[in-house]
Scaffold this motif. Structure first.
Motif, mmCIF file in Angstrom:
data_model
loop_
_atom_site.group_PDB
_atom_site.id
_atom_site.type_symbol
_atom_site.label_atom_id
_atom_site.label_comp_id
_atom_site.label_asym_id
_atom_site.label_seq_id
_atom_site.Cartn_x
_atom_site.Cartn_y
_atom_site.Cartn_z
ATOM 1 N N GLY A 199 2.636 3.453 -13.802
ATOM 2 C CA GLY A 199 3.074 2.285 -14.554
ATOM 3 C C GLY A 199 4.517 1.892 -14.359
ATOM 4 N N TYR A 200 5.211 2.529 -13.412
ATOM 5 C CA TYR A 200 6.614 2.194 -13.155
ATOM 6 C C TYR A 200 6.705 1.153 -12.041
ATOM 7 C CZ TYR A 200 7.287 6.605 -15.661
ATOM 8 O OH TYR A 200 7.246 7.605 -16.589
ATOM 9 N N ILE A 201 7.588 0.177 -12.218
ATOM 10 C CA ILE A 201 7.734 -0.846 -11.188
ATOM 11 C C ILE A 201 8.331 -0.210 -9.935
ATOM 12 C CG2 ILE A 201 10.018 -1.649 -11.969
ATOM 13 C CD1 ILE A 201 8.831 -4.541 -11.350
ATOM 14 N N THR A 202 7.678 -0.445 -8.804
ATOM 15 C CA THR A 202 7.977 0.314 -7.587
ATOM 16 C C THR A 202 8.041 -0.588 -6.361
ATOM 17 O OG1 THR A 202 6.842 2.269 -8.474
ATOM 18 C CG2 THR A 202 7.190 2.187 -6.089
ATOM 19 N N ILE A 203 9.128 -0.449 -5.614
ATOM 20 C CA ILE A 203 9.247 -1.110 -4.320
ATOM 21 C C ILE A 203 8.769 -0.117 -3.267
ATOM 22 C CG2 ILE A 203 10.838 -2.061 -2.602
ATOM 23 C CD1 ILE A 203 12.688 -2.849 -4.928
ATOM 24 N N ALA A 204 7.768 -0.522 -2.478
ATOM 25 C CA ALA A 204 7.265 0.328 -1.401
ATOM 26 C C ALA A 204 7.998 -0.009 -0.106
ATOM 27 C CB ALA A 204 5.768 0.122 -1.214
ATOM 28 N N ILE A 205 8.341 1.025 0.654
ATOM 29 C CA ILE A 205 9.075 0.869 1.908
ATOM 30 C C ILE A 205 8.146 1.104 3.095
ATOM 31 C CG2 ILE A 205 11.003 1.721 3.298
ATOM 32 C CD1 ILE A 205 11.893 0.286 0.790
ATOM 33 N N ASP A 206 8.228 0.226 4.082
ATOM 34 C CA ASP A 206 7.414 0.336 5.284
ATOM 35 C C ASP A 206 7.829 1.576 6.090
ATOM 36 O OD1 ASP A 206 6.743 -0.230 8.242
ATOM 37 O OD2 ASP A 206 5.640 -1.810 7.210
ATOM 38 N N ALA A 207 6.842 2.360 6.511
ATOM 39 C CA ALA A 207 7.126 3.603 7.222
ATOM 40 C C ALA A 207 7.582 3.389 8.657
ATOM 41 C CB ALA A 207 5.873 4.491 7.225
ATOM 42 N N MET A 208 7.483 2.147 9.149
ATOM 43 C CA MET A 208 7.863 1.884 10.536
ATOM 44 C C MET A 208 9.256 1.283 10.666
ATOM 45 S SD MET A 208 5.430 3.029 12.386
ATOM 46 C CE MET A 208 5.783 2.297 13.972
ATOM 47 N N ASP A 209 9.577 0.264 9.853
ATOM 48 C CA ASP A 209 10.895 -0.381 10.008
ATOM 49 C C ASP A 209 11.827 -0.119 8.838
ATOM 50 O OD1 ASP A 209 10.056 -2.060 7.950
ATOM 51 O OD2 ASP A 209 9.743 -3.796 9.242
ATOM 52 N N PHE A 210 11.334 0.621 7.814
ATOM 53 C CA PHE A 210 12.153 1.100 6.701
ATOM 54 C C PHE A 210 12.686 -0.022 5.808
ATOM 55 C CE2 PHE A 210 13.379 4.027 10.372
ATOM 56 C CZ PHE A 210 12.195 4.724 10.279
ATOM 57 N N ASP A 211 12.088 -1.197 5.875
ATOM 58 C CA ASP A 211 12.428 -2.258 4.939
ATOM 59 C C ASP A 211 11.290 -2.397 3.929
ATOM 60 O OD1 ASP A 211 13.887 -4.215 3.704
ATOM 61 O OD2 ASP A 211 13.991 -5.560 5.425
ATOM 62 N N ALA A 212 11.486 -3.211 2.911
ATOM 63 C CA ALA A 212 10.513 -3.308 1.834
ATOM 64 C C ALA A 212 9.187 -3.908 2.298
ATOM 65 C CB ALA A 212 11.085 -4.130 0.689
ATOM 66 N N ILE A 213 8.098 -3.382 1.759
ATOM 67 C CA ILE A 213 6.793 -4.016 1.894
ATOM 68 C C ILE A 213 6.641 -5.037 0.782
ATOM 69 C CG2 ILE A 213 4.297 -3.665 1.825
ATOM 70 C CD1 ILE A 213 4.791 -0.779 2.748
ATOM 71 N N GLY A 214 6.992 -4.619 -0.430
ATOM 72 C CA GLY A 214 6.870 -5.468 -1.603
ATOM 73 C C GLY A 214 6.875 -4.620 -2.855
ATOM 74 N N ILE A 215 6.578 -5.252 -3.980
ATOM 75 C CA ILE A 215 6.499 -4.553 -5.262
ATOM 76 C C ILE A 215 5.039 -4.208 -5.513
ATOM 77 C CG2 ILE A 215 7.015 -4.665 -7.729
ATOM 78 C CD1 ILE A 215 9.019 -6.910 -7.034
ATOM 79 N N VAL A 216 4.744 -2.920 -5.572
ATOM 80 C CA VAL A 216 3.357 -2.466 -5.660
ATOM 81 C C VAL A 216 2.709 -2.970 -6.950
ATOM 82 C CG1 VAL A 216 1.816 -0.474 -5.562
ATOM 83 C CG2 VAL A 216 4.008 -0.413 -4.358
ATOM 84 N N GLY A 217 1.585 -3.644 -6.779
ATOM 85 C CA GLY A 217 0.867 -4.169 -7.927
ATOM 86 C C GLY A 217 1.294 -5.568 -8.322
ATOM 87 N N TYR A 218 2.376 -6.063 -7.754
ATOM 88 C CA TYR A 218 2.876 -7.403 -8.080
ATOM 89 C C TYR A 218 2.854 -8.323 -6.863
ATOM 90 C CZ TYR A 218 4.407 -5.381 -12.484
ATOM 91 O OH TYR A 218 4.428 -4.757 -13.702
ATOM 92 N N THR A 219 3.463 -7.874 -5.779
ATOM 93 C CA THR A 219 3.484 -8.709 -4.572
ATOM 94 C C THR A 219 2.724 -8.063 -3.425
ATOM 95 O OG1 THR A 219 5.540 -7.772 -3.670
ATOM 96 C CG2 THR A 219 5.745 -9.578 -5.249
ATOM 97 N N THR A 220 2.284 -6.820 -3.604
ATOM 98 C CA THR A 220 1.546 -6.132 -2.543
ATOM 99 C C THR A 220 0.691 -5.021 -3.120
ATOM 100 O OG1 THR A 220 1.769 -4.976 -0.413
ATOM 101 C CG2 THR A 220 3.372 -4.426 -2.115
#
Length: 281
Positions: free
Chosen positions: A161-182
């Motif tokens: 239930g914590y707001i979380t930014i997921a990081i791409d394992a290939m380029d190390f930039d954000a994927i998005g906010i899990v459950g909100y934008t991705t």
């Protein structure tokens, strides 16, 4: 190409799998097609990472305007680029104070020293590293305003239930906010636009765009025993004859040696990540 032949050998035998639907597709990109029904997706799950328990780290969470948490080992290749992104974000907001808390550690003291060194001149950003920790005390996670992690660690905080930014394992930039934008936690969907880590921190912490909002994207929270059954089924369908690949064919390329000497472990992956960022502009 030499390594791809090995991966293909294992894939054809049913002995290679990824933990997302994009993993093998990305691995074999430009080498071979991965059929939809043979994408080899095996989820990685854990049910007891977070528990309410006493902790020696209770006094480590200092007063700050914002607390940013990250769960997992700090010797993963995305960590140092993530620290740089957070440092740049803190530099933009000099009127605010931040604490970055790592719920994890590394067997290599140099990894720890590198993080502290990276932020030593950023007066409004402090860092605390718990070291190896299991389970993760829930009351400490409750003090975080946002989490920035990758792969299973991102699932751990988002599922709780914590707001979380997921990081791409290939380029190390954000994927998005899990459950909100991705709904992705390892690899970004290449067909979708995305915000950088700093832009997402701005939207979450400063603009408070997601405060009080329930998740907008369905994220699976599977039963770990059911997932384990899919792992066993995948293994049972693999080739049952013994056959070994001749690993003597593997000899380090000059670029691998140089990248290791210049950038350390995962050096080549870091270089490729940088090149991808430059290509995206």
């Amino acid at each position: 190409l030499r390594y791809m032949k090995f991966y293909d050998f294992k894939y054809q035998r049913g002995e290679l799998a990824g933990n997302t639907e994009f993993a093998l597709t990305k691995l074999f990109e430009g080498y071979r097609e991965v059929p939809v029904d043979k994408k080899g997706e095996l989820l990685a799950v854990c049910y007891n990472t977070i528990e309410e328990c006493e902790s020696e780290h209770d006094g480590a969470i200092i007063d700050a305007d914002y607390h940013i948490g990250s769960i997992g080992r700090i010797n993963k290749p995305f960590v140092n680029p993530m620290v740089e992104d957070i440092k740049r974000f803190a530099d933009i907001h000099k009127d605010k104070t931040f604490q970055l808390v790592f719920f994890g550690g590394s067997p290599d003291e140099e990894d720890i020293a590198h993080i502290y060194k990276a932020v030593e001149n950023t007066d409004n950003l402090s860092v605390y590293i718990t070291g190896a920790i299991f389970p993760v005390p829930k009351h400490l996670l409750d003090k975080m305003d946002v989490f920035v992690s990758s792969a299973g660690a991102a699932r751990t905080s988002s599922d709780a239930g914590y707001i979380t930014i997921a990081i791409d394992a290939m380029d190390f930039d954000a994927i998005g906010i899990v459950g909100y934008t991705t709904k992705e936690i390892v690899h970004r969907n290449p067909d979708l636009p995305y915000d950088s880590t700093g832009e997402l921190l701005e939207r979450i912490l400063i603009d408070k765009e997601f405060e009080g909002l329930p998740p907008q994207v369905t994220v699976s929270n599977p039963d770990y025993m059911e997932v384990f059954k899919t792992h066993m089924k995948y293994l049972s369908e693999s080739v049952d004859t013994k056959e070994y690949y001749d690993i003597s064919k593997f000899k380090p390329k000059l670029v691998n040696i140089l990248s290791y000497r210049l950038f350390g472990e995962n050096g080549l992956q870091r270089v490729y990540g940088l090149l991808r960022k430059i290509k995206r502009g």
